[in-house]
Every structure is written in structure tokens, then in C-alpha cells.
Design a protein around this motif. Structure first.
Motif, mmCIF file in Angstrom:
data_model
loop_
_atom_site.group_PDB
_atom_site.id
_atom_site.type_symbol
_atom_site.label_atom_id
_atom_site.label_comp_id
_atom_site.label_asym_id
_atom_site.label_seq_id
_atom_site.Cartn_x
_atom_site.Cartn_y
_atom_site.Cartn_z
ATOM 1 N N ALA A 1 36.394 -33.810 22.991
ATOM 2 C CA ALA A 1 35.150 -33.461 22.299
ATOM 3 C C ALA A 1 34.071 -32.912 23.218
ATOM 4 O O ALA A 1 33.068 -32.384 22.735
ATOM 5 C CB ALA A 1 34.606 -34.687 21.565
ATOM 6 N N ARG A 2 34.284 -32.997 24.525
ATOM 7 C CA ARG A 2 33.232 -32.563 25.455
ATOM 8 C C ARG A 2 33.821 -32.298 26.831
ATOM 9 O O ARG A 2 34.979 -32.603 27.100
ATOM 10 C CB ARG A 2 32.140 -33.635 25.558
ATOM 11 N N GLY A 3 33.017 -31.719 27.696
ATOM 12 C CA GLY A 3 33.366 -31.565 29.100
ATOM 13 C C GLY A 3 34.644 -30.797 29.344
ATOM 14 O O GLY A 3 34.908 -29.755 28.721
ATOM 15 N N THR B 1 39.102 -27.166 27.947
ATOM 16 C CA THR B 1 40.549 -26.966 27.857
ATOM 17 C C THR B 1 40.941 -26.519 26.460
ATOM 18 O O THR B 1 41.782 -25.618 26.296
ATOM 19 C CB THR B 1 41.287 -28.261 28.229
ATOM 20 N N ALA B 2 40.336 -27.112 25.451
ATOM 21 C CA ALA B 2 40.606 -26.684 24.075
ATOM 22 C C ALA B 2 40.232 -25.221 23.886
ATOM 23 O O ALA B 2 40.975 -24.445 23.262
ATOM 24 C CB ALA B 2 39.838 -27.558 23.090
ATOM 25 N N ALA C 1 33.050 -32.454 38.431
ATOM 26 C CA ALA C 1 32.551 -31.375 37.587
ATOM 27 C C ALA C 1 31.331 -31.904 36.843
ATOM 28 O O ALA C 1 31.345 -33.059 36.375
ATOM 29 C CB ALA C 1 33.616 -30.919 36.595
ATOM 30 N N ARG C 2 30.291 -31.108 36.756
ATOM 31 C CA ARG C 2 29.062 -31.596 36.128
ATOM 32 C C ARG C 2 29.238 -31.615 34.608
ATOM 33 O O ARG C 2 29.081 -30.613 33.928
ATOM 34 C CB ARG C 2 27.860 -30.737 36.523
ATOM 35 N N ALA D 1 32.718 -28.432 40.486
ATOM 36 C CA ALA D 1 33.648 -27.619 39.703
ATOM 37 C C ALA D 1 33.039 -27.293 38.346
ATOM 38 O O ALA D 1 32.272 -28.087 37.783
ATOM 39 C CB ALA D 1 34.962 -28.373 39.511
ATOM 40 N N GLU D 2 33.379 -26.139 37.817
ATOM 41 C CA GLU D 2 33.013 -25.783 36.447
ATOM 42 C C GLU D 2 34.144 -26.226 35.518
ATOM 43 O O GLU D 2 35.323 -26.041 35.836
ATOM 44 C CB GLU D 2 32.796 -24.278 36.314
ATOM 45 N N PRO D 3 33.821 -26.827 34.372
ATOM 46 C CA PRO D 3 34.882 -27.241 33.443
ATOM 47 C C PRO D 3 35.868 -26.125 33.119
ATOM 48 O O PRO D 3 37.075 -26.365 33.007
ATOM 49 C CB PRO D 3 34.093 -27.681 32.208
#
Length: 248
Positions: free
Chosen positions: A17-19, A24-25, A188-189, A214-216
């Protein structure tokens, strides 16, 4: 964005649902696949699914509950006809503290969410993948599982355990068409920072030679490749994405 072929593949993404899970979704959908989001936060899932669109669905699942995970896996399989990809991304930090100062229930909950839950999801999904003779499992561990972060023994131990689970499961499934790998990102933030002290956040950044988090989306890109058919001769392996912090 480079194209990764996940056309027609169905991916279960925990903590979706986040991050990193949500990123990835997004990458799975951009690659032609469908995403099934599992998260303990039902409202957040609804919001994420609405954002992602038609090829996304979701379910609120307590990932440490074996029966709930098994039921959710069967439902996803029945709806999609197959489960091709499992991304074990859900995790918590459990906060920060010296090992001897951490409450036992906090220590245990961190292990349950970060290590027991991936065991339960794998236990539920692997037999369904074996029916089809194909699958990709990607476990999101952490650089902390390689190096052991101070003031995070519970988190570090859980992620080290996840690395070990990856190696064992990968060997067990060798020759079945199902590959199992894990990644060890540096920080990752994301919203998980809200569970950490500023001192610990600063410590993590100080260890990264690229001098940034890192960026998601960067993490999601590596996950997407490991979830694809192009990843065909790696299993039980650990893929680093730590900005140079770990070179092994």
C-alpha cells in the motif's frame, strides 16, 4: 524507464500500500503484469488500488496469521488463475534501542512481521506456484541483515534470517521452475522512517558512499527484474542495492 517483461504475470506484493511495495506494484503494472496488494492497513490498500487502476486489487491481511495468509493466497489464485510472483516486502523497524533495553514483545513482533510472515506467505504460495511449474519469489531484506546495525538488533536479526530463508528455499525449489532471491537495500526514504530515531536515520546515510537514500522506484526496478523470466540462472542469491555501502 527500461521495459521489463511481466506481461500476463500476477504478483502478490506484501506491504503493497505504500513505499517500496507501492513502487513495485507500479513497476509491475508498467511491465504488463497485475498486482495483488496485501497489507494490514485496509484503508491504505483501497487508496493504493484506486490510484493504480484496473489491473490492481488488494486485500487486508494480517501476515503473521497463518490461516489468513493461506485463505488470501487461495483467493488470489482462484481469481487470477495463477500466482507467478511473490514479493515479500512488508516490514517494520520496531524502533531503535540497545538490545538490552528493547522490550521482548517489540523484539518478537519485529521477528514475526519481518521473518515469520515471509515464511507463512511462501508456505501458502509455493504449492500454488508448483501447480503451474513457474514462480519468482523476491524477499526484501536489508543491508542491516548483512552488517548488523547498532540500536536495531531485532530488525538486523530479522533481515539476516530472511537472507537465510532465501538461501534455503532457493535450494529446495531448484529445478521446479521457481526461483527465490532477495535484495538488501540501504535505507529508502519512506514512511518506515517514522519508526526510527533521527540519530539512526543520520547513521544510515553516513554509511552510504553515494551520499543519498535509495529511491523506492530504484528498488522496484531491481525487484521487477528478479521477478521476470530474464532472471533465469540465479536462485538463493542476495542482490545488493546499498549505494556502495556493501560491496559483497
Amino acid at each position: 524507464m527500461n521495459q521489463i517483461d511481466l506481461e500476463g504475470r500476477t504478483a502478490i506484493i506484501t506491504g503493497g500500500a505504500r513505499g517500496i511495495g507501492l513502487a513495485t506494484a507500479e513497476r509491475v503494472l508498467a511491465s504488463g503484469g497485475s498486482a495483488v496488494l496485501w497489507d494490514v492497513d485496509g484503508a491504505a490498500i483501497e487508496e493504493a488500488v484506486a490510484q493504480l487502476g484496473a489491473r490492481a486489487s488488494g486485500q487486508a491481511v494480517e501476515l503473521t496469521d497463518a490461516d489468513a495468509v493461506t485463505d488470501a493466497a487461495k483467493a488470489a489464485f482462484a481469481e487470477a488463475g495463477s500466482i507467478d510472483i511473490l514479493v515479500n516486502n512488508a516490514g517494520i523497524t520496531g524502533g531503535n534501542g540497545k538490545t538490552w533495553e528493547l522490550a521482548p514483545d517489540v523484539w518478537r513482533r519485529t521477528i514475526e512481521v519481518n521473518l515469520v510472515a515471509p515464511f507463512l506467505t511462501s508456505r501458502a504460495v509455493v504449492p500454488l506456484m508448483m501447480e503451474k511449474g513457474y514462480g519468482r519469489i523476491v524477499n526484501v531484506a536489508s543491508i542491516a541483515g548483512k552488517e548488523g546495525n547498532p540500536n536495531a538488533s531485532h530488525y538486523s536479526a530479522s533481515k539476516a534470517g530472511l537472507i537465510g530463508l532465501t538461501k534455503s528455499l532457493g535450494k529446495e525449489l531448484a529445478g521446479t521452475g521457481i526461483l527465490v532471491n532477495c535484495i538488501t537495500p540501504a535505507a529508502a526514504r519512506t514512511a518506515i522512517f517514522d519508526q526510527m530515531s533521527q540519530e539512526h536515520i543520520d547513521y544510515m546515510l553516513s554509511k552510504i558512499p553515494l551520499n543519498r537514500y535509495a529511491e523506492p522506484a530504484e528498488v522496484a526496478a531491481m525487484i521487477a527484474w528478479l521477478a521476470s523470466e530474464d532472471c533465469s540462472f540465479s536462485t538463493g542469491a542476495v542482490f545488493d542495492i546499498s549505494g556502495g555501502r556493501a560491496v559483497y
